[in-house]
Design an enzyme around this catalytic site. Sequence first.
Site, PDB file in Angstrom:
ATOM      1  N   ASN A  18       0.851  -1.197   0.000  1.00  0.00           N
ATOM      2  CA  ASN A  18       0.000   0.000   0.000  1.00  0.00           C
ATOM      3  C   ASN A  18       0.878   1.235   0.000  1.00  0.00           C
ATOM      4  O   ASN A  18       2.100   1.144   0.012  1.00  0.00           O
ATOM      5  CB  ASN A  18      -0.969  -0.025   1.195  1.00  0.00           C
ATOM      6  CG  ASN A  18      -0.220  -0.049   2.511  1.00  0.00           C
ATOM      7  OD1 ASN A  18       0.497   0.882   2.849  1.00  0.00           O
ATOM      8  ND2 ASN A  18      -0.361  -1.148   3.250  1.00  0.00           N
ATOM      9  N   ASP A  21      -4.347  -6.213   5.330  1.00  0.00           N
ATOM     10  CA  ASP A  21      -5.383  -7.010   6.008  1.00  0.00           C
ATOM     11  C   ASP A  21      -5.357  -8.463   5.528  1.00  0.00           C
ATOM     12  O   ASP A  21      -5.682  -9.367   6.275  1.00  0.00           O
ATOM     13  CB  ASP A  21      -6.757  -6.391   5.757  1.00  0.00           C
ATOM     14  CG  ASP A  21      -6.913  -5.064   6.491  1.00  0.00           C
ATOM     15  OD1 ASP A  21      -6.561  -5.025   7.686  1.00  0.00           O
ATOM     16  OD2 ASP A  21      -7.349  -4.079   5.868  1.00  0.00           O
ATOM     17  N   LYS A  26       8.268 -17.519 -10.376  1.00  0.00           N
ATOM     18  CA  LYS A  26       7.466 -16.473 -11.020  1.00  0.00           C
ATOM     19  C   LYS A  26       6.301 -17.110 -11.787  1.00  0.00           C
ATOM     20  O   LYS A  26       6.511 -18.063 -12.561  1.00  0.00           O
ATOM     21  CB  LYS A  26       8.356 -15.668 -11.970  1.00  0.00           C
ATOM     22  CG  LYS A  26       7.634 -14.497 -12.595  1.00  0.00           C
ATOM     23  CD  LYS A  26       8.543 -13.763 -13.578  1.00  0.00           C
ATOM     24  CE  LYS A  26       7.730 -12.710 -14.324  1.00  0.00           C
ATOM     25  NZ  LYS A  26       8.405 -12.200 -15.500  1.00  0.00           N
ATOM     26  N   ASP A  54      -4.242  -9.587  13.422  1.00  0.00           N
ATOM     27  CA  ASP A  54      -4.225  -8.180  13.824  1.00  0.00           C
ATOM     28  C   ASP A  54      -3.134  -7.992  14.897  1.00  0.00           C
ATOM     29  O   ASP A  54      -3.284  -8.443  16.036  1.00  0.00           O
ATOM     30  CB  ASP A  54      -5.603  -7.781  14.367  1.00  0.00           C
ATOM     31  CG  ASP A  54      -5.724  -6.284  14.553  1.00  0.00           C
ATOM     32  OD1 ASP A  54      -4.757  -5.650  15.032  1.00  0.00           O
ATOM     33  OD2 ASP A  54      -6.794  -5.744  14.202  1.00  0.00           O
ATOM     34  N   ILE A  55      -2.052  -7.340  14.508  1.00  0.00           N
ATOM     35  CA  ILE A  55      -0.896  -7.205  15.415  1.00  0.00           C
ATOM     36  C   ILE A  55      -1.269  -6.368  16.638  1.00  0.00           C
ATOM     37  O   ILE A  55      -1.006  -6.756  17.779  1.00  0.00           O
ATOM     38  CB  ILE A  55       0.299  -6.568  14.666  1.00  0.00           C
ATOM     39  CG1 ILE A  55       0.679  -7.422  13.461  1.00  0.00           C
ATOM     40  CG2 ILE A  55       1.488  -6.377  15.608  1.00  0.00           C
ATOM     41  CD1 ILE A  55       1.660  -6.771  12.500  1.00  0.00           C
ATOM     42  N   PHE A 105      -3.540   3.397  15.464  1.00  0.00           N
ATOM     43  CA  PHE A 105      -3.820   4.422  14.466  1.00  0.00           C
ATOM     44  C   PHE A 105      -5.007   3.962  13.631  1.00  0.00           C
ATOM     45  O   PHE A 105      -5.249   2.756  13.514  1.00  0.00           O
ATOM     46  CB  PHE A 105      -2.601   4.646  13.551  1.00  0.00           C
ATOM     47  CG  PHE A 105      -1.752   5.802  13.993  1.00  0.00           C
ATOM     48  CD1 PHE A 105      -1.022   5.720  15.169  1.00  0.00           C
ATOM     49  CD2 PHE A 105      -1.692   6.969  13.251  1.00  0.00           C
ATOM     50  CE1 PHE A 105      -0.254   6.792  15.597  1.00  0.00           C
ATOM     51  CE2 PHE A 105      -0.929   8.046  13.674  1.00  0.00           C
ATOM     52  CZ  PHE A 105      -0.210   7.957  14.842  1.00  0.00           C
ATOM     53  N   LYS A 128     -13.380   1.589  16.335  1.00  0.00           N
ATOM     54  CA  LYS A 128     -12.135   0.827  16.159  1.00  0.00           C
ATOM     55  C   LYS A 128     -11.329   0.776  17.461  1.00  0.00           C
ATOM     56  O   LYS A 128     -10.745  -0.239  17.811  1.00  0.00           O
ATOM     57  CB  LYS A 128     -11.296   1.460  15.036  1.00  0.00           C
ATOM     58  CG  LYS A 128     -10.180   0.591  14.539  1.00  0.00           C
ATOM     59  CD  LYS A 128      -9.512   1.168  13.291  1.00  0.00           C
ATOM     60  CE  LYS A 128     -10.309   0.880  12.039  1.00  0.00           C
ATOM     61  NZ  LYS A 128      -9.657   1.401  10.819  1.00  0.00           N
ATOM     62  N   LYS A 152     -10.328  -2.732  19.051  1.00  0.00           N
ATOM     63  CA  LYS A 152      -8.916  -3.131  19.197  1.00  0.00           C
ATOM     64  C   LYS A 152      -8.521  -3.271  20.667  1.00  0.00           C
ATOM     65  O   LYS A 152      -7.458  -3.797  20.977  1.00  0.00           O
ATOM     66  CB  LYS A 152      -8.001  -2.089  18.547  1.00  0.00           C
ATOM     67  CG  LYS A 152      -8.261  -1.852  17.068  1.00  0.00           C
ATOM     68  CD  LYS A 152      -7.360  -2.671  16.190  1.00  0.00           C
ATOM     69  CE  LYS A 152      -7.689  -2.431  14.730  1.00  0.00           C
ATOM     70  NZ  LYS A 152      -6.829  -3.183  13.830  1.00  0.00           N
TER      71      LYS A 152
HETATM   72  N1  CTP Z   1      -3.239  -3.115  12.582  1.00  0.00           N
HETATM   73  C1  CTP Z   1      -2.411  -4.154  12.974  1.00  0.00           C
HETATM   74  N2  CTP Z   1      -2.466  -5.361  12.329  1.00  0.00           N
HETATM   75  C2  CTP Z   1      -3.332  -5.545  11.313  1.00  0.00           C
HETATM   76  C3  CTP Z   1      -4.184  -4.497  10.902  1.00  0.00           C
HETATM   77  C4  CTP Z   1      -4.101  -3.289  11.563  1.00  0.00           C
HETATM   78  O1  CTP Z   1      -1.604  -3.984  13.893  1.00  0.00           O
HETATM   79  N3  CTP Z   1      -3.351  -6.732  10.709  1.00  0.00           N
HETATM   80  C5  CTP Z   1      -3.187  -1.864  13.334  1.00  0.00           C
HETATM   81  C6  CTP Z   1      -2.643  -0.678  12.571  1.00  0.00           C
HETATM   82  O2  CTP Z   1      -1.252  -0.559  12.723  1.00  0.00           O
HETATM   83  C7  CTP Z   1      -3.396   0.471  13.208  1.00  0.00           C
HETATM   84  C8  CTP Z   1      -4.724  -0.122  13.594  1.00  0.00           C
HETATM   85  O3  CTP Z   1      -4.504  -1.531  13.664  1.00  0.00           O
HETATM   86  O4  CTP Z   1      -2.772   0.892  14.399  1.00  0.00           O
HETATM   87  C9  CTP Z   1      -5.868   0.153  12.659  1.00  0.00           C
HETATM   88  O5  CTP Z   1      -5.524  -0.148  11.343  1.00  0.00           O
HETATM   89  P1  CTP Z   1      -6.559   0.128  10.160  1.00  0.00           P
HETATM   90  O6  CTP Z   1      -5.951  -0.342   8.881  1.00  0.00           O
HETATM   91  O7  CTP Z   1      -7.055   1.552  10.249  1.00  0.00           O
HETATM   92  O8  CTP Z   1      -7.777  -0.768  10.610  1.00  0.00           O
HETATM   93  P2  CTP Z   1      -8.142  -2.234  10.333  1.00  0.00           P
HETATM   94  O9  CTP Z   1      -8.031  -2.963  11.620  1.00  0.00           O
HETATM   95  O10 CTP Z   1      -7.371  -2.790   9.188  1.00  0.00           O
HETATM   96  O11 CTP Z   1      -9.684  -2.079   9.978  1.00  0.00           O
HETATM   97  P3  CTP Z   1     -10.383  -1.604   8.578  1.00  0.00           P
HETATM   98  O12 CTP Z   1      -9.441  -1.977   7.496  1.00  0.00           O
HETATM   99  O13 CTP Z   1     -11.639  -2.339   8.587  1.00  0.00           O
HETATM  100  O14 CTP Z   1     -10.580  -0.116   8.708  1.00  0.00           O
END
Ligand code: CTP
Length: 406
Positions: free
Chosen positions: A213, A282, A292, A311-312, A332, A346, A350
């Site tokens: 991304n 995600d 390849k 989700d870390i 964040f 969120k 979380k």
């Molecule tokens: N995060 C994480 N591990 C993941 C996804 C997200 O640690 N696999 C953490 C990001 O570093 C951030 C927070 O979760 O601090 C929110 O990330 P965000 O991308 O805004 O949210 P998502 O949990 O991915 O939810 P969505 O995509 O549905 O908005």
Amino acid sequence: MNELAGKHIVLGLSGGVACYKAAELTRLLIKAGATVQVVMTEAAGQFITPVTMQALSGRAVYGSQWDAREANNMPHINLSREADAILIAPCSADFIARLVQGRADELLSLLCLARPADRVPLLLAPAMNREMWAHPATRRNLAQVAADGAAVLGVGNGEQACGETGDGRMLEPAEIMEELAAFFTPKRLAGQRVLVTAGPTFEAIDPVRGITNRSSGKMGFAIARAARHAGAEVTLVAGPVDLPTPRGVRRIAVQSAQEMLQAVIPQAQGATVFIATAAVADWRPAQAATQKIKKDGSGEVPTLGFVENEDILATVAQSERARSGALFCVGFAAESEDLVAHASAKRVRKGVPLLVGNIGPATFGQDDNALVLFDAQGHQDLGRASKHELAGRLVEEIARRLPAAR
Ligand code: CTP
């Protein structure tokens, strides 16, 4: 946060080839909003002229304790009284020896001796040949000036003007600026161990392709820097970004979300603050091809299956350390619409006490950002500013929320 704006720096130059770097350092200090009063030893005048230093600092340069420009004939007193710091850059081996002895036979060492030491700190950026740097006399003298309260910045390692290679190079002007900014930052996170994730992750499809991304990592790197300046020990787990590691920060480079998780889990064991700024993918391809993926000429396109990445942030926030209050977790949220509703939900989902909302992905790669803080009490606007400025404000907000005794 511009810690140097409005600061009055007495910049002392002693003799050495690195005097040429003092010109650039002066320019950077002026650009940062500091005032610079240059004082040079006679030897420094052999390497760079007072004219250059006067033009860059916009102030008359001093070089003699007999300077009649001072009505009371006491430049050694007058020059230090309005100073926020005296910085000697370059600081020669001879000048360090003079400081140790408390010499007062020329203006710059006299000025250092006569400064009010309780409110005008002395910082030294040594510059010398590697043999001089390694000499027991210099080692002894450095230990003594440090014991007397001076802060020693550096030194760098590398090619020297004499053609030799080793320790003793003066730090680069930009590095000295970082050291000064850190020096002037209140140590609100002293004793804290801060873990930051930053940047995007890269999820491989095959050895040459992948999904990522547009996260630049700038916000996370700025936070790691600000936490370091605030006195914390900082570890930065960074996805693939092309950014220099902030000075004094330990960086662990990772590619995928799985690698990021594997790096974070053991680090979180010893951390007291976890700040998850990374834009973690995600989903990842269910199976990364080992070779390849080739077109077979049929015109058919490959179908990619995905699995969800763990989700870390949520994993760390549910750990024993976080739940017992020993680890403060900050998330964040990048939202493209309805920030307040999405970010508030969120934060609860979380399980973190503090979540920082930014309207993305428009801010990806930019130097500016606009942040909103969400906690159990509601939300609070941190405003729009540079990512460095916002990182400083966020560190203050985090420090304010930490349990008093840790
Ligand atoms: N995060 C994480 N591990 C993941 C996804 C997200 O640690 N696999 C953490 C990001 O570093 C951030 C927070 O979760 O601090 C929110 O990330 P965000 O991308 O805004 O949210 P998502 O949990 O991915 O939810 P969505 O995509 O549905 O908005």
